[in-house]
Scaffold this motif. Sequence first.
Motif, short mmCIF file in Angstrom:
data_model
loop_
_atom_site.label_atom_id
_atom_site.label_comp_id
_atom_site.label_asym_id
_atom_site.label_seq_id
_atom_site.Cartn_x
_atom_site.Cartn_y
_atom_site.Cartn_z
N ASN A 134 -5.20 112.80 -0.82
CA ASN A 134 -5.36 113.94 0.02
C ASN A 134 -6.40 113.44 1.10
OD1 ASN A 134 -4.17 115.98 -1.17
ND2 ASN A 134 -5.80 116.36 -2.78
N PRO A 138 -3.27 115.11 3.69
CA PRO A 138 -3.06 116.16 2.94
C PRO A 138 -1.56 116.35 2.70
CG PRO A 138 -4.47 116.75 4.79
CD PRO A 138 -4.03 115.40 5.14
N GLY A 141 -0.73 114.33 -0.67
CA GLY A 141 -1.54 114.54 -1.82
C GLY A 141 -0.49 114.63 -3.29
#
Length: 370
Positions: A134, A138, A141
């Motif tokens: 992350n 992001p 993730g």
Amino acid sequence: MPKNSKVAKRELDDDVVDSVKDLLSNEDSCEESFKKSELMVQDELDKDRDIEDGSDIDDERPAWNSKVQYILAQVGFSVGLGNVWRFPYLCQKNGGGAYLVPYLILLLVIGIPVFFLELSVGQRIRRGSIGVWNYISPKMGGIGFSSCIVCLFVALYYNVIIGWSLFYFSQSFQHPLPWDQCPLVKNASYTYIEPECEKSSATTYYWYREALNISNSISEGGGLNWRMTLCLLAAWIMVCLAMIKGIQSSGKVMYFSSLFPYLVLTCFLVRALLLNGSVDGIRHMFTPKLEIMLEPKVWREAATQVFFALGLGFGGVIAFSSYNKRDNNCHFDAVLVSFINFFTSVLATLVVFAVLGFKANIMNEGCISE
């Protein structure tokens, strides 16, 4: 002033006004893009500052009590069935020494660099697998979540194997061992050996009929194996007790769980070396066959074993290293753990090949006597 000149002047003024508007709009867009880039750079600087100075989350993150605990944790995570079970099988399958050479080369070229990369990422960012991915992006993730799911499935079947081990350990306090001989079936008139066991062997019969208590076919569900269920429950309780306080409890367990297998392997090796023909098996292990070494299949299986043995891509290496201080020497850790892993694989393979040499010697003597 002539009419044409007035028209020309008006057109010229309009062009100048349009040009000024274009310049102003370009200046606004440049300012916006500059502000955006400035914000991006500021975010990156904030990230770097958080990493260097340490955020509140990092300050609260626990750390290993000693370097020995950390090394034992990494060794305990990487060393497992892949070293004790799978490596000797692949070594025997691919010609002994013909498999050791590609494995060592790929360990140096691929295994240690990737292992060091995971150590350094976890130690630098000080987060688990999900947090690291992350932080990188992001959008990535999901890779961290996927590695956690893979670890869950691995833990499920590893605990089943631990349950089997606990069952055999509990049954070994008998003399003679229950899998030493085939069971006898008593009839009204005479006693005979179980036919199914006579066709296979005592150990195979005990494994399928006593330990697993399997049904005759897949269409028959059978009942619940209470003894094995209790052993599996005991395995999960042991894991929960070891992990209930995080690294504070698991770090202390590592002293036993990481060192005890080496004591057992050493005892097995000493016993195996005392057997007749064990030296022949070890000689076969270290004798490379060049024609087999050049096959692509051997290199492919060696590369797979490198990733499987070191636990690369599972997220465990990142998680363990995230509890280190940022100034820890992870270069040394990567090399040390990788070579301990290789040494363990060779130690387990020595035990297996010594026993194989003994069995081959017995078969050879049987053929000569016949």
